[in-house]
Design an enzyme around this catalytic site. Structure first.
Site, PDB file in Angstrom:
ATOM      1  N   ARG A 124     -31.500  16.364 -11.436  1.00  0.00           N
ATOM      2  CA  ARG A 124     -30.673  16.424 -12.648  1.00  0.00           C
ATOM      3  C   ARG A 124     -29.844  17.699 -12.674  1.00  0.00           C
ATOM      4  O   ARG A 124     -28.844  17.776 -13.350  1.00  0.00           O
ATOM      5  CB  ARG A 124     -31.519  16.301 -13.894  1.00  0.00           C
ATOM      6  N   ARG A 159     -39.363  -4.314 -12.454  1.00  0.00           N
ATOM      7  CA  ARG A 159     -39.665  -5.397 -11.508  1.00  0.00           C
ATOM      8  C   ARG A 159     -40.086  -4.834 -10.151  1.00  0.00           C
ATOM      9  O   ARG A 159     -41.039  -5.319  -9.541  1.00  0.00           O
ATOM     10  CB  ARG A 159     -38.446  -6.299 -11.347  1.00  0.00           C
ATOM     11  N   GLY A 219     -28.929  11.490 -10.625  1.00  0.00           N
ATOM     12  CA  GLY A 219     -29.689  12.600 -10.070  1.00  0.00           C
ATOM     13  C   GLY A 219     -31.137  12.596 -10.508  1.00  0.00           C
ATOM     14  O   GLY A 219     -32.054  12.776  -9.703  1.00  0.00           O
ATOM     15  N   TYR A 241     -26.034  12.720 -14.224  1.00  0.00           N
ATOM     16  CA  TYR A 241     -27.380  13.116 -14.644  1.00  0.00           C
ATOM     17  C   TYR A 241     -28.370  11.981 -14.374  1.00  0.00           C
ATOM     18  O   TYR A 241     -29.435  12.191 -13.805  1.00  0.00           O
ATOM     19  CB  TYR A 241     -27.364  13.474 -16.131  1.00  0.00           C
ATOM     20  N   PHE A 242     -28.013  10.766 -14.797  1.00  0.00           N
ATOM     21  CA  PHE A 242     -28.898   9.614 -14.619  1.00  0.00           C
ATOM     22  C   PHE A 242     -29.193   9.383 -13.145  1.00  0.00           C
ATOM     23  O   PHE A 242     -30.352   9.199 -12.765  1.00  0.00           O
ATOM     24  CB  PHE A 242     -28.271   8.361 -15.234  1.00  0.00           C
ATOM     25  N   GLU A 280     -31.135   8.919 -26.101  1.00  0.00           N
ATOM     26  CA  GLU A 280     -31.403   9.819 -27.218  1.00  0.00           C
ATOM     27  C   GLU A 280     -30.147  10.548 -27.686  1.00  0.00           C
ATOM     28  O   GLU A 280     -29.986  10.814 -28.872  1.00  0.00           O
ATOM     29  CB  GLU A 280     -32.468  10.845 -26.822  1.00  0.00           C
ATOM     30  N   ARG A 323     -37.327   7.746 -17.862  1.00  0.00           N
ATOM     31  CA  ARG A 323     -37.019   8.967 -18.607  1.00  0.00           C
ATOM     32  C   ARG A 323     -35.517   9.265 -18.595  1.00  0.00           C
ATOM     33  O   ARG A 323     -34.957   9.725 -19.593  1.00  0.00           O
ATOM     34  CB  ARG A 323     -37.780  10.173 -18.046  1.00  0.00           C
TER      35      ARG A 323
END
Length: 134
Positions: A104, A31, A96, A93-94, A58, A51
């Site tokens: 990351r 959005r 960063g 991680y997400f 994943e 990503r």
């Protein structure tokens, strides 16, 4: 036996909620940057959020499988604690990666190390259990 599984179930549910949070962040980014589905690319800011979410998604089936397998065959308590550490690492991680690709940092190294330790412990336990049955 069922009391031992409460921690594993709680960590699993927390993992599902974390995945939902990551997915919501992609919706908000779509959005904000006007990237309508089914497109999967847009400005670099959107790409990073997309990503980061995809990378986390994943590995989620592997995480759940290892969590429950090590919890059932090794130690539910230790597996739950390791699962919480993994989820914390995934959250870091997400956040960063969403900020910058360099953000990351070493989270992937930390995650892989924890995951490998869980796998090794499970394999050792399974291997020694199988040898005693021979």
């Amino acid at each position: 036996m069922m009391d031992d599984m409460v921690g594993l179930a709680a960590v699993s549910l927390l993992g599902v909620l974390e995945q939902a949070y990551f997915s919501l962040q992609v919706i908000y980014a779509r959005r904000k940057f006007s990237v309508s589905p089914p497109r999967t690319s847009g400005p670099p800011e959107f790409d990073r959020v997309f990503r980061a979410q995809a990378n986390c998604a994943e590995y989620f089936p592997i995480f759940i499988t290892v969590l429950w397998t090590s919890g059932v065959f090794f130690s539910p308590g230790l597996s739950s604690v390791c699962g919480l550490l993994y989820l914390y690492g995934r959250f870091r991680y997400f956040c960063g990666y969403s900020q910058s690709a360099q953000g990351r940092g070493n989270m992937s190294i930390i995650r892989d190390t924890r995951q490998n330790r869980l796998n090794i412990r499970f394999l050792r336990h399974t291997h020694t259990s199988n040898l005693s049955n021979i």
